[in-house]
Design a protein around this motif. Sequence first.
Motif, PDB file in Angstrom:
ATOM      1  N   PRO A  18       0.797  -1.225   0.000  1.00  0.00           N
ATOM      2  CA  PRO A  18       0.000   0.000   0.000  1.00  0.00           C
ATOM      3  C   PRO A  18       0.830   1.276   0.000  1.00  0.00           C
ATOM      4  N   ARG A  19       0.249   2.315  -0.563  1.00  0.00           N
ATOM      5  CA  ARG A  19       0.786   3.671  -0.451  1.00  0.00           C
ATOM      6  C   ARG A  19       0.085   4.314   0.737  1.00  0.00           C
ATOM      7  N   ILE A  20       0.862   4.803   1.697  1.00  0.00           N
ATOM      8  CA  ILE A  20       0.299   5.276   2.958  1.00  0.00           C
ATOM      9  C   ILE A  20       0.631   6.748   3.173  1.00  0.00           C
ATOM     10  N   LEU A  21      -0.392   7.505   3.534  1.00  0.00           N
ATOM     11  CA  LEU A  21      -0.237   8.914   3.888  1.00  0.00           C
ATOM     12  C   LEU A  21      -0.360   9.046   5.404  1.00  0.00           C
ATOM     13  N   ILE A  22       0.639   9.620   6.029  1.00  0.00           N
ATOM     14  CA  ILE A  22       0.607   9.880   7.468  1.00  0.00           C
ATOM     15  C   ILE A  22       0.240  11.340   7.681  1.00  0.00           C
ATOM     16  N   LYS A  23      -0.791  11.579   8.472  1.00  0.00           N
ATOM     17  CA  LYS A  23      -1.219  12.941   8.787  1.00  0.00           C
ATOM     18  C   LYS A  23      -0.822  13.260  10.228  1.00  0.00           C
ATOM     19  N   PRO A  24       0.304  13.969  10.423  1.00  0.00           N
ATOM     20  CA  PRO A  24       0.710  14.357  11.776  1.00  0.00           C
ATOM     21  C   PRO A  24       0.021  15.653  12.177  1.00  0.00           C
ATOM     22  N   ASP A  42       5.074  25.856  13.959  1.00  0.00           N
ATOM     23  CA  ASP A  42       6.466  25.423  14.057  1.00  0.00           C
ATOM     24  C   ASP A  42       6.904  25.258  15.512  1.00  0.00           C
ATOM     25  N   ASP A  43       5.937  25.095  16.398  1.00  0.00           N
ATOM     26  CA  ASP A  43       6.262  24.915  17.814  1.00  0.00           C
ATOM     27  C   ASP A  43       6.734  23.491  18.075  1.00  0.00           C
ATOM     28  N   PRO A  44       7.620  23.301  19.059  1.00  0.00           N
ATOM     29  CA  PRO A  44       8.113  21.957  19.354  1.00  0.00           C
ATOM     30  C   PRO A  44       7.033  21.083  19.995  1.00  0.00           C
ATOM     31  N   TYR A  45       7.289  19.781  19.967  1.00  0.00           N
ATOM     32  CA  TYR A  45       6.416  18.796  20.614  1.00  0.00           C
ATOM     33  C   TYR A  45       6.226  19.169  22.096  1.00  0.00           C
ATOM     34  N   PRO A  46       4.990  19.097  22.622  1.00  0.00           N
ATOM     35  CA  PRO A  46       3.766  18.572  22.043  1.00  0.00           C
ATOM     36  C   PRO A  46       2.877  19.596  21.341  1.00  0.00           C
ATOM     37  N   GLY A  47       3.435  20.776  21.039  1.00  0.00           N
ATOM     38  CA  GLY A  47       2.677  21.698  20.208  1.00  0.00           C
ATOM     39  C   GLY A  47       2.464  21.123  18.827  1.00  0.00           C
ATOM     40  N   THR A  48       3.385  20.262  18.401  1.00  0.00           N
ATOM     41  CA  THR A  48       3.293  19.526  17.142  1.00  0.00           C
ATOM     42  C   THR A  48       3.712  18.081  17.389  1.00  0.00           C
ATOM     43  N   SER A  49       3.629  17.259  16.353  1.00  0.00           N
ATOM     44  CA  SER A  49       3.960  15.843  16.503  1.00  0.00           C
ATOM     45  C   SER A  49       5.453  15.640  16.740  1.00  0.00           C
ATOM     46  N   ASN A  50       5.778  14.542  17.395  1.00  0.00           N
ATOM     47  CA  ASN A  50       7.154  14.215  17.754  1.00  0.00           C
ATOM     48  C   ASN A  50       7.873  13.555  16.569  1.00  0.00           C
ATOM     49  N   LEU A  77      -1.976  10.567  12.912  1.00  0.00           N
ATOM     50  CA  LEU A  77      -0.984  10.651  13.989  1.00  0.00           C
ATOM     51  C   LEU A  77      -1.069  12.028  14.628  1.00  0.00           C
ATOM     52  N   THR A  78      -1.511  12.072  15.868  1.00  0.00           N
ATOM     53  CA  THR A  78      -1.720  13.367  16.495  1.00  0.00           C
ATOM     54  C   THR A  78      -1.216  13.378  17.932  1.00  0.00           C
ATOM     55  N   VAL A  79      -1.297  14.543  18.525  1.00  0.00           N
ATOM     56  CA  VAL A  79      -1.003  14.711  19.943  1.00  0.00           C
ATOM     57  C   VAL A  79      -2.332  14.922  20.675  1.00  0.00           C
ATOM     58  N   ILE A  80      -2.318  14.728  21.976  1.00  0.00           N
ATOM     59  CA  ILE A  80      -3.521  14.981  22.775  1.00  0.00           C
ATOM     60  C   ILE A  80      -3.189  16.139  23.717  1.00  0.00           C
ATOM     61  N   LYS A  81      -4.032  17.183  23.665  1.00  0.00           N
ATOM     62  CA  LYS A  81      -3.745  18.395  24.442  1.00  0.00           C
ATOM     63  C   LYS A  81      -4.991  19.252  24.507  1.00  0.00           C
ATOM     64  N   PRO A 105      -3.420  25.481  21.196  1.00  0.00           N
ATOM     65  CA  PRO A 105      -2.642  24.337  20.726  1.00  0.00           C
ATOM     66  C   PRO A 105      -1.128  24.539  20.619  1.00  0.00           C
ATOM     67  N   ARG A 106      -0.663  25.799  20.629  1.00  0.00           N
ATOM     68  CA  ARG A 106       0.753  26.033  20.378  1.00  0.00           C
ATOM     69  C   ARG A 106       1.594  25.828  21.635  1.00  0.00           C
ATOM     70  N   ARG A 107       1.156  26.444  22.703  1.00  0.00           N
ATOM     71  CA  ARG A 107       1.891  26.386  23.964  1.00  0.00           C
ATOM     72  C   ARG A 107       0.899  26.220  25.100  1.00  0.00           C
ATOM     73  N   GLY A 108       1.382  25.700  26.212  1.00  0.00           N
ATOM     74  CA  GLY A 108       0.477  25.519  27.331  1.00  0.00           C
ATOM     75  C   GLY A 108       1.183  24.984  28.551  1.00  0.00           C
ATOM     76  N   GLU A 109       0.400  24.725  29.571  1.00  0.00           N
ATOM     77  CA  GLU A 109       0.935  24.138  30.807  1.00  0.00           C
ATOM     78  C   GLU A 109       1.185  22.656  30.569  1.00  0.00           C
ATOM     79  N   LEU A 110       2.395  22.236  30.779  1.00  0.00           N
ATOM     80  CA  LEU A 110       2.845  20.917  30.350  1.00  0.00           C
ATOM     81  C   LEU A 110       2.814  19.890  31.486  1.00  0.00           C
ATOM     82  N   ARG A 111       2.425  18.658  31.132  1.00  0.00           N
ATOM     83  CA  ARG A 111       2.494  17.522  32.039  1.00  0.00           C
ATOM     84  C   ARG A 111       3.069  16.318  31.301  1.00  0.00           C
ATOM     85  N   ASP A 112       3.798  15.486  32.040  1.00  0.00           N
ATOM     86  CA  ASP A 112       4.304  14.225  31.491  1.00  0.00           C
ATOM     87  C   ASP A 112       3.324  13.112  31.845  1.00  0.00           C
TER      88      ASP A 112
END
Length: 275
Positions: A34-40, A45-53, A143-147, A207-214
Amino acid sequence: MRKVIVVIAKNTSIGEFLRILDRLNLLSFSRGGPRILIKPNVNTDDPYPGTSNPDLVREIIRKLYDKGASEIVVGDSSSIVSMNTRLNMKKIGIEKAALDAGGRVVAFEEGRWIKIKPDRSKHWRIGFHIPRIVQEFDYLVNLTVIKTHFLATYTGALKNMVGCIKRLDRIWLHLGNISAKIAEINLAISPVINILDARKVFIKGGPRRGELRDANILIASKDRVASDAVGLAVLKLMGARGDIQKLGVWGQGQIKSAISLNLGIKSPNEIEIRA
């Protein structure tokens, strides 16, 4: 009652997480080569988790090639406030990750668009545009982040599809009924699997920046509603602020709208957790 599998991996390496998905046949494809498209998530241009890792992108591409993919492309379209998607992918490391693993990247705004108005869409009066490339590939991996999100309450599997519509359409998206409109975008696009990165989450802001938790959690399911329900539960447990705490998981706008459109499961009784 038929149940959908949701994988929840805590304190697990990316490699082991992908092996779990493989063992559960969540990375199996009915079409050979298959030809696969990944949608991150490359909204800015913010770093993870503002965007995908980038590391997760790289390992998923390698795994999909191991499973027999013939071509893998990583594609998105960033927001109006950070418009150069290709530059954003380069800055946050996703372009290099994709190339390292044998894939390539595309910026949706550089290609052709198709106008669509799904039959059950009530809030997109004249429809919206999706990238033609979405229809050209055999499978889409979501493929997304949860925030948390200051306008949409949260970002998850359903919300990640906003990156698949034209920027002008996103102006209409933000003019009211945003949860219903997000759900209706998903009528036009059907991922083969949804992978939510909750190793780091925003519990306030976004979605760009926020209070961060691990949280150190990775989530995956073929069902978008199930994916988001579990992702929301993680955010609630991590102390997310605002409407996420005011409403139960199944009372959230995106979830309720998606259920009304039959985009996934309708209750927690339909979820089978695998850890």
